[in-house]
Scaffold this motif. Structure first.
Motif, PDB file in Angstrom:
ATOM      1  N   LEU A 241       0.854  -1.201   0.000  1.00 21.33           N
ATOM      2  CA  LEU A 241       0.000   0.000   0.000  1.00 21.33           C
ATOM      3  C   LEU A 241       0.883   1.242   0.000  1.00 21.33           C
ATOM      4  CD1 LEU A 241      -2.774  -0.992   2.563  1.00 21.33           C
ATOM      5  CD2 LEU A 241      -2.808  -1.185   0.092  1.00 21.33           C
ATOM      6  N   ASP A 242       2.001   1.187  -0.750  1.00 22.39           N
ATOM      7  CA  ASP A 242       2.939   2.303  -0.743  1.00 22.39           C
ATOM      8  C   ASP A 242       2.510   3.430  -1.676  1.00 22.39           C
ATOM      9  OD1 ASP A 242       3.258   0.635  -2.856  1.00 22.39           O
ATOM     10  OD2 ASP A 242       5.424   0.404  -2.683  1.00 22.39           O
ATOM     11  N   GLU A 243       1.415   3.238  -2.371  1.00 18.69           N
ATOM     12  CA  GLU A 243       0.880   4.308  -3.205  1.00 18.69           C
ATOM     13  C   GLU A 243      -0.357   4.890  -2.510  1.00 18.69           C
ATOM     14  OE1 GLU A 243       0.095   2.909  -7.112  1.00 18.69           O
ATOM     15  OE2 GLU A 243       2.037   1.914  -7.324  1.00 18.69           O
ATOM     16  N   PRO A 244      -0.271   6.123  -2.004  1.00 22.03           N
ATOM     17  CA  PRO A 244      -1.411   6.709  -1.284  1.00 22.03           C
ATOM     18  C   PRO A 244      -2.712   6.681  -2.071  1.00 22.03           C
ATOM     19  CG  PRO A 244       0.555   8.040  -0.963  1.00 22.03           C
ATOM     20  CD  PRO A 244       0.905   7.006  -1.994  1.00 22.03           C
ATOM     21  N   ALA A 245      -2.602   6.866  -3.383  1.00 18.59           N
ATOM     22  CA  ALA A 245      -3.817   6.857  -4.200  1.00 18.59           C
ATOM     23  C   ALA A 245      -4.466   5.479  -4.191  1.00 18.59           C
ATOM     24  CB  ALA A 245      -3.489   7.271  -5.634  1.00 18.59           C
ATOM     25  N   ARG A 246      -3.630   4.426  -4.231  1.00 17.39           N
ATOM     26  CA  ARG A 246      -4.166   3.059  -4.186  1.00 17.39           C
ATOM     27  C   ARG A 246      -4.824   2.810  -2.834  1.00 17.39           C
ATOM     28  NH1 ARG A 246      -0.196  -1.695  -5.590  1.00 17.39           N
ATOM     29  NH2 ARG A 246      -1.027  -1.328  -7.660  1.00 17.39           N
ATOM     30  N   ARG A 247      -4.169   3.230  -1.748  1.00 17.82           N
ATOM     31  CA  ARG A 247      -4.739   3.035  -0.423  1.00 17.82           C
ATOM     32  C   ARG A 247      -6.076   3.758  -0.297  1.00 17.82           C
ATOM     33  NH1 ARG A 247      -4.635   6.276   3.679  1.00 17.82           N
ATOM     34  NH2 ARG A 247      -2.858   7.476   2.913  1.00 17.82           N
TER      35      ARG A 247
ATOM     36  N   ASP B 294      -3.144  -6.493  -7.902  1.00 18.63           N
ATOM     37  CA  ASP B 294      -1.794  -7.027  -8.082  1.00 18.63           C
ATOM     38  C   ASP B 294      -0.778  -5.972  -7.697  1.00 18.63           C
ATOM     39  OD1 ASP B 294      -2.810  -9.398  -9.007  1.00 18.63           O
ATOM     40  OD2 ASP B 294      -2.680  -8.836 -11.121  1.00 18.63           O
ATOM     41  N   ALA B 295       0.365  -6.436  -7.199  1.00 19.09           N
ATOM     42  CA  ALA B 295       1.450  -5.523  -6.825  1.00 19.09           C
ATOM     43  C   ALA B 295       2.779  -6.184  -7.176  1.00 19.09           C
ATOM     44  CB  ALA B 295       1.396  -5.181  -5.341  1.00 19.09           C
ATOM     45  N   ALA B 296       3.788  -5.363  -7.449  1.00 21.27           N
ATOM     46  CA  ALA B 296       5.112  -5.873  -7.814  1.00 21.27           C
ATOM     47  C   ALA B 296       6.177  -5.139  -7.017  1.00 21.27           C
ATOM     48  CB  ALA B 296       5.356  -5.698  -9.313  1.00 21.27           C
ATOM     49  N   ARG B 297       7.220  -5.885  -6.650  1.00 19.67           N
ATOM     50  CA  ARG B 297       8.356  -5.292  -5.943  1.00 19.67           C
ATOM     51  C   ARG B 297       9.567  -6.176  -6.161  1.00 19.67           C
ATOM     52  NH1 ARG B 297       8.622  -2.008  -0.863  1.00 19.67           N
ATOM     53  NH2 ARG B 297      10.744  -2.137  -0.088  1.00 19.67           N
ATOM     54  N   ASP B 298      10.677  -5.550  -6.532  1.00 14.82           N
ATOM     55  CA  ASP B 298      11.951  -6.259  -6.713  1.00 14.82           C
ATOM     56  C   ASP B 298      11.785  -7.461  -7.636  1.00 14.82           C
ATOM     57  OD1 ASP B 298      13.074  -4.455  -4.914  1.00 14.82           O
ATOM     58  OD2 ASP B 298      12.630  -5.744  -3.194  1.00 14.82           O
TER      59      ASP B 298
ATOM     60  N   ARG C 293       9.308  -9.230  -8.185  1.00 17.15           N
ATOM     61  CA  ARG C 293       8.420 -10.250  -7.652  1.00 17.15           C
ATOM     62  C   ARG C 293       6.981  -9.774  -7.831  1.00 17.15           C
ATOM     63  NH1 ARG C 293      11.287 -14.748  -6.875  1.00 17.15           N
ATOM     64  NH2 ARG C 293       9.637 -15.505  -5.477  1.00 17.15           N
ATOM     65  N   TRP C 294       6.087 -10.704  -8.083  1.00 22.25           N
ATOM     66  CA  TRP C 294       4.686 -10.367  -8.282  1.00 22.25           C
ATOM     67  C   TRP C 294       3.852 -10.927  -7.126  1.00 22.25           C
ATOM     68  CZ3 TRP C 294       7.825 -11.897 -12.309  1.00 22.25           C
ATOM     69  CH2 TRP C 294       7.994 -10.969 -13.342  1.00 22.25           C
ATOM     70  N   PHE C 295       2.867 -10.144  -6.707  1.00 22.33           N
ATOM     71  CA  PHE C 295       2.023 -10.525  -5.582  1.00 22.33           C
ATOM     72  C   PHE C 295       0.552 -10.322  -5.933  1.00 22.33           C
ATOM     73  CE2 PHE C 295       6.089  -9.292  -3.922  1.00 22.33           C
ATOM     74  CZ  PHE C 295       6.356 -10.210  -2.916  1.00 22.33           C
ATOM     75  N   GLU C 296      -0.257 -11.285  -5.519  1.00 21.56           N
ATOM     76  CA  GLU C 296      -1.704 -11.120  -5.570  1.00 21.56           C
ATOM     77  C   GLU C 296      -2.153 -10.696  -4.177  1.00 21.56           C
ATOM     78  OE1 GLU C 296      -3.349 -14.788  -6.891  1.00 21.56           O
ATOM     79  OE2 GLU C 296      -2.811 -14.461  -8.995  1.00 21.56           O
ATOM     80  N   VAL C 297      -2.772  -9.531  -4.070  1.00 21.25           N
ATOM     81  CA  VAL C 297      -3.072  -8.919  -2.776  1.00 21.25           C
ATOM     82  C   VAL C 297      -4.588  -8.845  -2.582  1.00 21.25           C
ATOM     83  CG1 VAL C 297      -2.734  -6.894  -1.303  1.00 21.25           C
ATOM     84  CG2 VAL C 297      -0.961  -7.564  -2.953  1.00 21.25           C
ATOM     85  N   THR C 298      -5.021  -9.188  -1.361  1.00 23.97           N
ATOM     86  CA  THR C 298      -6.427  -9.045  -0.981  1.00 23.97           C
ATOM     87  C   THR C 298      -6.493  -8.193   0.279  1.00 23.97           C
ATOM     88  OG1 THR C 298      -6.917 -11.239  -1.865  1.00 23.97           O
ATOM     89  CG2 THR C 298      -8.566 -10.244  -0.422  1.00 23.97           C
ATOM     90  N   ALA C 299      -7.321  -7.166   0.261  1.00 23.26           N
ATOM     91  CA  ALA C 299      -7.516  -6.279   1.415  1.00 23.26           C
ATOM     92  C   ALA C 299      -8.889  -6.546   2.002  1.00 23.26           C
ATOM     93  CB  ALA C 299      -7.372  -4.817   0.993  1.00 23.26           C
TER      94      ALA C 299
ATOM     95  N   GLY D 156      -0.898 -10.706   1.094  1.00 26.68           N
ATOM     96  CA  GLY D 156      -0.201 -10.673  -0.188  1.00 26.68           C
ATOM     97  C   GLY D 156       0.492 -11.998  -0.463  1.00 26.68           C
ATOM     98  N   ARG D 157       0.126 -12.649  -1.541  1.00 24.35           N
ATOM     99  CA  ARG D 157       0.727 -13.948  -1.877  1.00 24.35           C
ATOM    100  C   ARG D 157       1.709 -13.776  -3.032  1.00 24.35           C
ATOM    101  NH1 ARG D 157      -2.662 -19.230  -1.499  1.00 24.35           N
ATOM    102  NH2 ARG D 157      -2.089 -18.649   0.627  1.00 24.35           N
ATOM    103  N   ASP D 158       2.929 -14.273  -2.829  1.00 19.11           N
ATOM    104  CA  ASP D 158       3.963 -14.206  -3.859  1.00 19.11           C
ATOM    105  C   ASP D 158       3.642 -15.240  -4.937  1.00 19.11           C
ATOM    106  OD1 ASP D 158       6.262 -14.310  -5.433  1.00 19.11           O
ATOM    107  OD2 ASP D 158       7.598 -13.904  -3.745  1.00 19.11           O
TER     108      ASP D 158
END
Length: 420
Positions: free
Chosen positions: A209-215, A232-236, A238-244, A261-263
């Motif tokens: 949730l590092d994007e304020p607009a997304r949050r 979906d989110a990506a970092r380094d 790596r891809w993640f499926e995220v559920t809030a 968040g599942r890798d």
């Protein structure tokens, strides 16, 4: 003599008055002591006063009961060491000495024996001074906080077990408030943030949730729908499926977000690899079909046949020309029988392919025999204005093969690389 008697009578009267006043004052003090004792006896906390040598001068009834006595009188005038184990007495006495040394109140947690094990007390100890300001006594009020401490310990143990279970998960687990501040994080999530779970608490606007607009969008979505939001989110790399998931407060409205968040990096890479392999298989199948759909059949040492079946697109056309020319060159063929019986449709493109095939074969010194031209195909070729000049046409593939085997057509002429 009379004066002396008057003086004696006056002194006697004054003495009687003074004794009466002293008695009244003593009764007042006793009444005050009774009131004070009654008040402190009805306070559940342990209340006591002791001198600097640890001898009790006042205690509450609850304090007497705590020390296993029926009456306060059994405590007053006795030293504290008479009622407690040496290690307990030493600990409490140390705090008393600290109060006397500092000259001010302290708050400390002290332990003591009880029927169901060690009891924990929150003690307020304070100095009591005489009329000259000298510290003479130590007062204390101790409340039993054993139940609270045990509940806190159970809560800590429960939280530790929950944290251990969460840390065992390889999924990212976060609990954040609606402002994006982390309330809880498991080891996997903290590892992505480059810190420990404890250090993650209080961080703001962190992955995923590092994007304020997304949050803000998620908060608005869960408030509006009251259902989980997925993205979906990506970092380094790596891809993640995220559920809030919305976590509701006492008013029933979402108060926090539980983030899972599942890798799925390996799954996506495997899927990409699978698609790549499927594409390779499809391409191999396509090429195999092309080979099957455009076979080169040797008839004699100088004649070959190529039956065409199905639709002819640009890829198949190129493959047909390549197959024909390679076969003519490799075998030194002078006759090429092209059978179009199985061609499903003839358009300008197919007509152009046939013309180009005839011209290319002619450049290599070979003659093209075209067989299987149905009336509809012939009409289409005429309508398209296809120039098949120089091309021998026969009714069927059988006729073409017979023509080639008999060796009819123009006489062979020596060519470079042509076998005898």
């Amino acid at each position: 003599m009379t004066n002396e008697m008057e003086t004696v009578e006056r002194l006697t009267l004054e003495n009687d008055t003074l004794r009466k006043r002293v008695a009244e004052l003593e009764e007042t003090v006793r009444q005050r002591d009774r009131v004070t004792q009654t008040i402190i006896d009805h306070v559940p906390a342990l209340i006591f006063v002791m001198d600097l040598e640890d001898t009790y001068s006042h205690t509450s009834q609850s304090c007497a009961a705590f020390m296993g006595r029926q009456e306060v009188s059994e405590i007053v005038g006795h030293n504290a060491r008479e009622f407690f184990p040496p290690e307990v007495f030493a600990s409490w006495r140390e705090n008393n000495r600290l109060v006397a040394a500092k000259g001010e109140a302290i708050v400390a947690e002290e332990s003591g024996p009880g029927e169901d094990g060690v009891q924990v007390y929150r003690s307020i100890k304070f100095p009591i001074r005489d009329s000259e300001g000298t510290i003479r006594w130590i007062g204390g009020i101790a409340s039993n906080v054993t139940a609270e401490r045990r509940a806190e310990e159970r809560l800590r143990e429960s939280q530790a077990r929950a944290q251990a279970m969460l840390d065992a998960s390889t999924d990212l687990l976060l609990l954040v408030d609606l402002e994006g501040v982390v309330v809880m994080a498991n080891q996997a999530a903290a590892g992505r943030l480059g810190c420990s779970p404890a250090e993650a608490v209080g961080m703001r606007d962190v992955f995923p949730l590092d994007e304020p607009a997304r949050r803000a969008s998620l908060v608005e979505e869960v408030r509006r729908t009251g259902t989980p939001a997925r993205f979906d989110a990506a970092r380094d790399e790596r891809w993640f499926e995220v559920t809030a998931y919305p976590v509701r407060g006492g008013d029933g409205l979402p108060a926090r977000l539980a983030i899972f968040g599942r890798d799925v990096t390996e799954q996506r890479r495997a899927a990409q690899e699978q698609r790549r392999l499927q594409e390779q298989v499809i391409e191999a199948q396509r090429l195999a079909i092309q080979e099957i759909g455009t076979p080169l059949v040797p008839l004699t040492d100088e004649a070959v046949a190529i039956p065409l079946i199905g639709a002819i697109d640009e890829v198949r056309a190129a493959h047909f020309l390549e197959t024909m020319l390679r076969g003519v060159d490799a075998r030194g063929a002078h006759i090429v029988v092209v059978d179009v019986t199985g061609v499903s449709d003839v358009d300008a493109h197919v007509a152009e392919v046939l013309v180009r095939a005839a011209r290319a074969a002619k450049l290599l010194g070979a003659e093209v025999i075209m067989t299987g031209i149905r009336p509809a195909v012939a009409q289409a070729l005429v309508d398209l204005g296809a120039d098949l000049g120089g091309v021998v046409t026969l009714a069927s593939l059988q006729d073409g093969i017979a023509y080639a085997v008999r060796g009819k057509g123009r006489a062979p002429s020596p060519r470079r690389g042509v076998r005898a």
